[in-house]
Motif scaffolding. Sequence first.
Motif, PDB file in Angstrom:
ATOM      1  N   PRO A  53      32.930  46.009  51.750  1.00 44.74           N
ATOM      2  CA  PRO A  53      32.865  46.736  50.486  1.00 44.74           C
ATOM      3  C   PRO A  53      33.755  47.975  50.484  1.00 44.74           C
ATOM      4  CG  PRO A  53      30.907  47.152  51.794  1.00 44.74           C
ATOM      5  CD  PRO A  53      31.704  46.146  52.545  1.00 44.74           C
ATOM      6  N   GLY A  67      35.043  51.496  50.813  1.00 46.64           N
ATOM      7  CA  GLY A  67      34.686  52.565  51.741  1.00 46.64           C
ATOM      8  C   GLY A  67      34.252  52.096  53.121  1.00 46.64           C
ATOM      9  N   GLN A 103      38.422  43.073  49.186  1.00 50.00           N
ATOM     10  CA  GLN A 103      37.052  43.130  48.659  1.00 50.00           C
ATOM     11  C   GLN A 103      36.719  41.835  47.937  1.00 50.00           C
ATOM     12  OE1 GLN A 103      35.955  46.575  46.258  1.00 50.00           O
ATOM     13  NE2 GLN A 103      37.498  47.750  47.345  1.00 50.00           N
TER      14      GLN A 103
HETATM   15  P1  ATP Z   1      38.638  50.942  49.694  1.00 51.26           P
HETATM   16  O1  ATP Z   1      38.395  49.533  49.370  1.00 51.26           O
HETATM   17  O2  ATP Z   1      38.019  51.896  48.722  1.00 51.26           O
HETATM   18  O3  ATP Z   1      40.075  51.265  50.005  1.00 51.26           O
HETATM   19  P2  ATP Z   1      38.157  50.919  52.520  1.00 51.26           P
HETATM   20  O4  ATP Z   1      37.271  49.876  53.107  1.00 51.26           O
HETATM   21  O5  ATP Z   1      39.621  50.691  52.626  1.00 51.26           O
HETATM   22  O6  ATP Z   1      37.776  51.182  51.013  1.00 51.26           O
HETATM   23  P3  ATP Z   1      38.671  53.512  53.678  1.00 51.26           P
HETATM   24  O7  ATP Z   1      39.582  53.920  52.564  1.00 51.26           O
HETATM   25  O8  ATP Z   1      39.265  53.185  54.977  1.00 51.26           O
HETATM   26  O9  ATP Z   1      37.748  52.296  53.205  1.00 51.26           O
HETATM   27  O10 ATP Z   1      37.568  54.668  53.860  1.00 51.26           O
HETATM   28  C1  ATP Z   1      36.599  54.634  54.913  1.00 51.26           C
HETATM   29  C2  ATP Z   1      35.780  55.903  54.853  1.00 51.26           C
HETATM   30  O11 ATP Z   1      36.607  57.022  55.198  1.00 51.26           O
HETATM   31  C3  ATP Z   1      35.193  56.210  53.466  1.00 51.26           C
HETATM   32  O12 ATP Z   1      33.921  56.774  53.654  1.00 51.26           O
HETATM   33  C4  ATP Z   1      36.157  57.219  52.902  1.00 51.26           C
HETATM   34  O13 ATP Z   1      35.501  58.089  52.003  1.00 51.26           O
HETATM   35  C5  ATP Z   1      36.603  57.985  54.153  1.00 51.26           C
HETATM   36  N1  ATP Z   1      37.964  58.501  54.017  1.00 51.26           N
HETATM   37  C6  ATP Z   1      39.085  57.773  53.745  1.00 51.26           C
HETATM   38  N2  ATP Z   1      40.183  58.569  53.722  1.00 51.26           N
HETATM   39  C7  ATP Z   1      39.746  59.822  53.995  1.00 51.26           C
HETATM   40  C8  ATP Z   1      40.398  61.099  54.115  1.00 51.26           C
HETATM   41  N3  ATP Z   1      41.730  61.211  53.986  1.00 51.26           N
HETATM   42  N4  ATP Z   1      39.620  62.179  54.398  1.00 51.26           N
HETATM   43  C9  ATP Z   1      38.286  62.045  54.549  1.00 51.26           C
HETATM   44  N5  ATP Z   1      37.611  60.882  54.464  1.00 51.26           N
HETATM   45  C10 ATP Z   1      38.323  59.784  54.185  1.00 51.26           C
END
Ligand code: ATP
Length: 234
Positions: free
Chosen positions: A35, A37, A191
Motif C-alpha cells: 500500500p 507509504g 499498488q
Molecule cells: P507511495 O506509493 O505513496 O509512493 P511507497 O510505498 O513508495 O508509497 P515511500 O514513499 O517509500 O512509500 O515512503 C515510506 C515511508 O517513508 C512513508 O511513511 C513516508 O511518509 C516516509 N517518507 C518518504 N519520504 C520521506 C522523506 N523524504 N522524509 C521523511 N519521511 C519520508
Amino acid sequence: MLEIQNLNVYYAKAHVLRGVNLRVESGEFVSVIGPNGAGKTTLFRAISRLKDYSGDMFFDGSRLPQEPAQIVRLGLIQCPEGRHLFPYLSVLDNLTLGAFRHDQRDGSVKQELEKVYTMFPILRQRAYQMARTLSGGEQQMVTIGRALMSKPKLLLLDEPTIGLAPIVRKLIVDALKQISDSGVAILLSEQNVPFALEHAQRVYLLETGSLVKTGTAEEFRRDEYVRKSYLGAA
Ligand code: ATP
C-alpha cells in the motif's frame, strides 16, 4: 543478479525499511506490491543509492558502488515514480539523454531509438514536441523509453501505471512483457496488484517497511490474505 541483504533505511528517526532481503535473478520479472507509504519508493531509491542505507547489496556478484552514476553504468536503471522528464526538452532529447552509456559514434543510439519508436509508435510522431505537452501516458512511455536507451540489464520501475487510463495501462503492461521477453530483468513496484501480478514470475509484499510475504504470482493470486486485502475478494 541483484541481491539485497538486511536493508534498513531511516528518515531521521523514522525506521522506514526494516531488514529487507530481496533478490532478482538474471532475466527475472519480480514485482513488489504494497500500500501507499509501505516503503516501495524508498527501496528503489536505496537501490540506486539516492538514499543512504545500511545493509548489503550485490549486483552481478559484486557489491553495488556508492555513486548513482556508477550504478547506472552497470546497467541498473531506474524509471522513477513521477517520471522526472525534462519538461522543456523535446521527446527526442529526453530519449537521447538516456543513451550516455553508448558510443555516440557507432550508430547504436539510432538503433536503440528505433527500438523505442517501434515499441511506442506515438513517440515518433511526438519526437519534436516538448515533453511537457504530452499526455501522462505518453510521458510514461518517454520515461520507459529513456531507460531503455541506457541498455538496462535490470530495470527498476516505480509505479509506472499510477494515474493512467486503463487503455494506456494495458499498453504499458504489454511493453513490459516485451522488455522482459527480450531478456532484461525487471523489478516493478505497484499498488495496482492485478497489474503487478500479470507478468511477474515472483512477488514480494511490503507492508510498513517489512517484507511480509513472497511467492510466485500464482501463489499470490490464490493467497487468502492477498485476495481479501489487495484483490477485492469478498
Ligand atoms: P507511495 O506509493 O505513496 O509512493 P511507497 O510505498 O513508495 O508509497 P515511500 O514513499 O517509500 O512509500 O515512503 C515510506 C515511508 O517513508 C512513508 O511513511 C513516508 O511518509 C516516509 N517518507 C518518504 N519520504 C520521506 C522523506 N523524504 N522524509 C521523511 N519521511 C519520508
